[in-house]
Design a protein around this motif. Structure first.
Motif, PDB file in Angstrom:
ATOM      1  N   CYS A  11       0.997  -1.381  -0.095  1.00 14.32           N
ATOM      2  CA  CYS A  11       0.096  -0.104   0.334  1.00 14.32           C
ATOM      3  C   CYS A  11       0.854   1.255   0.139  1.00 14.32           C
ATOM      4  CB  CYS A  11      -0.546  -0.039   1.011  1.00 14.32           C
ATOM      5  SG  CYS A  11      -2.593   0.104   1.106  1.00 14.32           S
ATOM      6  N   ASN A 163      -2.884  -5.799   1.671  1.00 18.22           N
ATOM      7  CA  ASN A 163      -2.872  -4.515   0.707  1.00 18.22           C
ATOM      8  C   ASN A 163      -1.365  -3.737   0.561  1.00 18.22           C
ATOM      9  OD1 ASN A 163      -5.460  -5.366  -0.836  1.00 18.22           O
ATOM     10  ND2 ASN A 163      -6.301  -5.285   0.887  1.00 18.22           N
ATOM     11  N   LEU A 170      -2.736   0.843  -5.445  1.00 20.08           N
ATOM     12  CA  LEU A 170      -2.403  -0.788  -5.494  1.00 20.08           C
ATOM     13  C   LEU A 170      -1.822  -1.702  -6.471  1.00 20.08           C
ATOM     14  CD1 LEU A 170      -4.124  -2.357  -3.741  1.00 20.08           C
ATOM     15  CD2 LEU A 170      -5.896  -3.507  -5.805  1.00 20.08           C
ATOM     16  N   GLN A 173      -1.075  -7.404  -3.799  1.00 22.16           N
ATOM     17  CA  GLN A 173      -3.022  -8.082  -2.301  1.00 22.16           C
ATOM     18  C   GLN A 173      -2.954  -9.361  -2.375  1.00 22.16           C
ATOM     19  OE1 GLN A 173      -6.692  -7.580  -4.504  1.00 22.16           O
ATOM     20  NE2 GLN A 173      -7.129  -6.520  -2.647  1.00 22.16           N
TER      21      GLN A 173
END
Length: 304
Positions: A11, A163, A170, A173
């Motif tokens: 992140c 994440n 992004l 994940q």
């Protein structure tokens, strides 16, 4: 040598958001801004401690468009925050880490965060110019920017969903089914220094860090985006004197020596020693500072 590459989403969100304006700010439990110390703006949080054989030091650098105090760490050094079970800082299995930093280049594996006190090889790294969680999987090959500071947010929810974002995008994940991102029983987080030998080790890179924040739960995507609010100016920093490595307001031979040490990696000085605005500190900068110190008519031009 790493045997397998596993990439986890990082992140990377602009860590510079104002802690007072974001919905996530209510969960900020530590906020380290490196204003010439390793203390947190959240008074209940423990201080950071330096780790590694070298010398971390505070310098002035340009972060975005603003001059900031930052912590410079040589290769193999970093910082750590540790706590105890009786006085927990963040939950071990759900949290967010937001940090703004700069590496002096990219290459092979370069440690970002260790979750077990530097015991094992697994953890968060950069490799090339992307983020990876070694022993995990799931990155999207979102690259680090070529220049400047990078805003990183790494989140873990209690169900194991991880994440990661780079500058709000992004980048990783996955679901951590083997608890690799659960903080270890030693209850600490290490930044930038790799795990200790004899396991695969010494995967480090020098750089600077401008801010580290810890949250007591996983931030949502919207909350990560909210972190991208421009960093509020909490203190006014006067523009430093170009060539004044020691910030004494006078350029002396000691400043030239500091620049020379920085040029060979044994000292700390960033933009105030880059007196020819080349983007790095070299022996030529040290010589120019020395000439200025002894009264020769040398023009010093730093990148600020």
């Amino acid at each position: 040598m790493k045997k397998r590459l596993a990439v986890w989403t990082l992140c990377f969100a602009a860590v510079c958001g104002s802690a007072q304006t974001s919905a996530a700010a209510t969960n900020v439990v530590a906020d380290y801004r490196f204003r010439r110390d390793l203390t947190s703006d959240v008074a209940s949080a423990p201080d950071l401690t330096p780790i590694g054989p070298g010398q971390n030091c505070f310098v002035i650098d340009k972060v975005g468009t603003q001059l900031r105090n930052v912590l410079e760490f040589p290769t193999g050094d970093g910082v750590q925050v540790a706590w105890t079970a009786l006085d927990p800082l963040i939950p071990l299995d759900h949290y967010s880490i937001a940090f703004r930093f700069h590496f002096d280049g990219f290459g092979g594996y370069q440690r970002l965060v260790s979750f077990d006190g530097g015991v094992a090889d697994c953890g968060l790294y950069s490799i090339g110019n992307v983020m990876t969680f070694f022993c995990g999987s799931g990155n999207t090959n979102i690259p680090f920017p070529a220049d400047g500071y990078y805003d990183v947010v790494f989140t873990r929810a209690s169900g194991g969903v991880v994440n990661g974002y780079i500058n709000g995008n992004l980048a990783l994940q996955f679901t951590d089914t083997t608890a690799l991102s659960v903080i270890g029983v030693n209850e600490s987080l290490r930044f930038f220094r790799d795990n200790e030998c004899p396991a695969a080790c010494n995967e480090n890179r020098s750089g600077t860090v401008s801010r580290i924040r810890l949250y007591d739960d996983a931030l949502t995507a919207d909350q990560v985006t909210a972190l991208e609010t421009p960093l509020a100016t909490t203190t006014t920093m006067l523009e430093p004197t170009c060539g004044d490595a020691n910030e004494s307001d006078t350029i002396t031979a000691a400043d030239a020596l500091a620049a020379l040490r920085s040029s060979v990696g044994t000292g700390c000085c960033r933009i105030t020693c880059d007196v020819n605005s080349s983007g790095s500190v070299t022996a030529s900068d040290a010589l120019a500072i020395l000439k200025r110190a002894v009264g020769q008519g040398v023009t010093l031009t730093c990148p600020f």
